[in-house]
Each structure stands twice: as structure tokens, then as C-alpha cells.
Design a protein around this motif. Structure first.
Motif, PDB file in Angstrom:
ATOM      1  N   UNK A  77      30.120  -1.305  21.856  1.00 40.34           N
ATOM      2  CA  UNK A  77      31.466  -0.207  22.706  1.00 40.34           C
ATOM      3  C   UNK A  77      32.348  -1.515  21.855  1.00 40.34           C
ATOM      4  N   UNK A  78      33.857  -1.420  22.218  1.00 36.82           N
ATOM      5  CA  UNK A  78      34.457  -1.932  20.953  1.00 36.82           C
ATOM      6  C   UNK A  78      34.808  -3.425  21.512  1.00 36.82           C
ATOM      7  N   UNK A  79      35.058  -4.118  20.376  1.00 37.12           N
ATOM      8  CA  UNK A  79      35.323  -5.347  20.648  1.00 37.12           C
ATOM      9  C   UNK A  79      36.845  -5.854  21.297  1.00 37.12           C
ATOM     10  N   UNK A  80      37.746  -4.572  21.020  1.00 35.08           N
ATOM     11  CA  UNK A  80      39.212  -4.792  21.813  1.00 35.08           C
ATOM     12  C   UNK A  80      38.476  -4.222  23.066  1.00 35.08           C
ATOM     13  N   UNK A  81      37.622  -3.196  23.089  1.00 37.83           N
ATOM     14  CA  UNK A  81      37.753  -2.920  25.257  1.00 37.83           C
ATOM     15  C   UNK A  81      36.918  -4.291  25.350  1.00 37.83           C
ATOM     16  N   UNK A 107      29.001  -5.572  19.849  1.00 41.88           N
ATOM     17  CA  UNK A 107      27.749  -4.906  19.060  1.00 41.88           C
ATOM     18  C   UNK A 107      26.711  -4.680  20.285  1.00 41.88           C
ATOM     19  N   UNK A 108      26.450  -5.802  21.235  1.00 41.06           N
ATOM     20  CA  UNK A 108      25.220  -6.024  21.495  1.00 41.06           C
ATOM     21  C   UNK A 108      25.013  -4.305  22.753  1.00 41.06           C
ATOM     22  N   UNK A 167      27.406 -13.335  28.961  1.00 45.28           N
ATOM     23  CA  UNK A 167      27.036 -13.564  27.566  1.00 45.28           C
ATOM     24  C   UNK A 167      28.681 -14.489  27.291  1.00 45.28           C
ATOM     25  N   UNK A 168      29.906 -13.838  27.283  1.00 51.75           N
ATOM     26  CA  UNK A 168      30.860 -15.126  26.889  1.00 51.75           C
ATOM     27  C   UNK A 168      31.043 -16.450  27.029  1.00 51.75           C
TER      28      UNK A 168
END
Length: 284
Positions: free
Chosen positions: A240-244, A236-237, A223-224
Motif C-alpha cells: 500500500x502507499x506510505x500516505x495510506x 512496501x511490505x 511493525x511501526x
């Protein structure tokens, strides 16, 4: 100080003076002004002959002035090396000397692509055959078979000689191509380094290492780097958190680098690739 005059005599070539007596005198003189003056006079007397020989090589990519200069150099060598005691006429020695000097000039300085001497000889024989055939069959390009028969060569040798004809001169990269529009020149046909090849190599190198990652890690990387999603969108998908997500991406990239480096080291040492145990992803 008087110099022995160079006389003229009837000869098939008007540029061949009678210098037998002058050469005999030159051979008996020691180094000094008198000998130098007689030598210079002999060279000057035979210059028309050297220029006549040079004229035979016109139209081969070299200008007349340079041809005459090379021929004069050959003449100087002939005068300095000629020995009248051997009983041969100077012209019989000078003609092949001057001709050889001109041919050597073409061989060493005029070829854009340097090819073996044998190929140069084939080119010359093919060129002479083309010239002869142009007189017998005007308006028609001779075939390889006809050239081979005329030059007494094999057809493969004729093909080699024909290819060598194009090695004598080269087009400028700025030369406009025949039939081109809008100034399309030779440089436009040349390729450039394609960074896409390096990308293909990198992808193939990382494929085996990607297969060792857990499915969620592979999804995040896809995805990235292939889906173009931001870390926030991936978080969001996946819930989990963005930091994770950031930690997972950094950890996956570090793992891939280690495995690729390990495989490269194993390949260099001759050992097979050593895969580490599959690593699980961090807890959500």
C-alpha cells in the motif's frame, strides 16, 4: 548594696554550697537589682553541680559545651522555681530539674528519626543493660534473652529498643560503605525512578483496546512501534502507499485514545468498560 555571701559546708559533693540562707533571703525580696544580683550569685554558685550532671551524658552525640549550656538552663529554672518554704534542700530539687532538662534536650533535638516516648525509654533501658552486661561478660555481645533478663523487658521490647539505637544517629549519604572499593558510598545504593514502570502500565492499559482493532491495523502498529520499521518500509511490505500507512496509524492511535479514555471514565463512575463495535480498516 551588699549581697548575702554564699557559704560552704561539708557535703558529699564539693559542688553543693550551703545556700539555705541565701534562698530564704531571695524569697523575701521583691523584683529589683538586689534580688537579681542574689539570684545571679546563686546560679553561679551551683553551676559546678550542673556541669557535673552534664558530664554524665558525654559520649551520646552532643558536645560538652552544649551539654553544659542545657544544664545551666535547667539550673536557672530550678533557682527560679525553688520554694525554700517547702522544707526541701535545693539540691534535691535542682538535680532532677537539671537532669530532666538534659534528657528533654536529647529527646527533642538529638534524634534523627523521631520515635514515640515509649520507644525512647526502651532504648535507654536496653542501652543501660548493654553497658552493665559489657562489664560482666566482656568481649562477648549479649543475646536478646540476656538483655531482656537484665533490663526486665520482654524479648520483643528488647528488639524494639535495639532498633531504636540506630535512630539516634544517621550516616551521611556520602559515607563510604565498609569494604567498598573505588569510593562506593551510601548514596550509590539508593534507587532512582524507573520510567519502565510507567511503560508497563501504559502497555497493560492499551492491550484490551488493541484487541478491538482489525488484524492489519494491529500489524501496522506492531511493525511501526515494536519492529522499528519506517512507514515506507511498512507500505512496501503490505503493498500500500506510505500516505495510506500514515492515515491508518493516525486513525488507530485516535481510536485507542478514545477507548482508553472511555474505559477510564467508566471505571471512575463505577460502570464496566464499554467497548465500541470493532472498526474495520480503511480500504486498501
Amino acid at each position: 548594696m551588699s549581697v548575702v555571701p554564699v557559704s560552704k559546708k561539708q557535703h558529699p559533693h564539693d559542688d553543693a554550697p550551703d545556700t539555705a540562707a541565701a534562698f530564704a533571703r531571695l524569697a523575701g525580696l521583691s523584683d529589683g537589682p538586689e534580688r537579681q544580683a542574689l539570684r545571679d550569685e546563686l546560679i553561679e554558685s551551683w553551676l559546678p553541680m550542673a556541669q557535673r550532671i552534664a558530664s554524665r551524658f558525654r559520649g551520646r552525640g552532643e558536645n560538652v559545651e552544649d551539654l553544659n549550656q542545657v544544664a545551666a538552663l535547667g539550673l536557672v529554672k530550678a533557682v527560679d522555681r525553688y520554694d525554700p518554704a517547702l522544707g526541701n534542700a535545693f539540691e534535691s530539687y535542682a538535680v532532677p530539674t537539671v537532669t530532666g532538662e538534659i534528657k528533654r534536650h536529647f529527646r527533642d533535638h538529638m534524634w534523627v528519626l523521631h520515635v514515640p516516648r515509649r520507644v525512647q525509654d526502651l532504648r535507654n533501658r536496653v542501652r543501660a543493660a548493654l553497658k552493665n552486661l559489657a562489664q560482666t561478660i566482656p568481649g562477648q555481645r549479649p543475646t536478646v534473652t540476656e538483655i531482656a533478663e537484665c533490663a526486665h523487658l520482654s524479648e520483643n521490647e528488647v528488639r524494639t529498643g535495639l532498633e531504636a539505637l540506630d535512630c539516634f544517629t544517621a550516616l551521611s549519604l556520602d559515607a563510604e560503605l565498609p569494604g567498598s572499593e573505588n569510593g562506593y558510598d551510601l548514596a550509590d545504593t539508593l534507587g532512582e525512578p524507573d520510567a519502565g514502570f510507567d511503560l508497563v502500565i501504559d502497555r497493560e492499559a492499551v492491550k484490551p483496546a488493541l484487541r478491538t482493532l482489525p488484524e492489519r491495523d494491529r500489524t501496522i502498529l506492531y511493525l511501526r512501534f515494536f519492529g522499528g520499521m519506517t512507514q515506507l518500509g511498512i507500505a512496501r511490505q503490505l503493498g500500500i502507499s506510505q500516505m495510506h500507512v500514515s492515515r491508518l496509524i493516525s486513525g488507530c492511535c485516535a481510536t485507542l485514545r478514545e477507548e482508553i479514555a472511555s474505559d477510564a471514565a467508566s471505571a471512575t463512575s463505577g460502570e464496566g468498560p464499554a467497548r465500541p463495535a470493532r472498526r474495520g480498516s480503511d480500504a486498501a
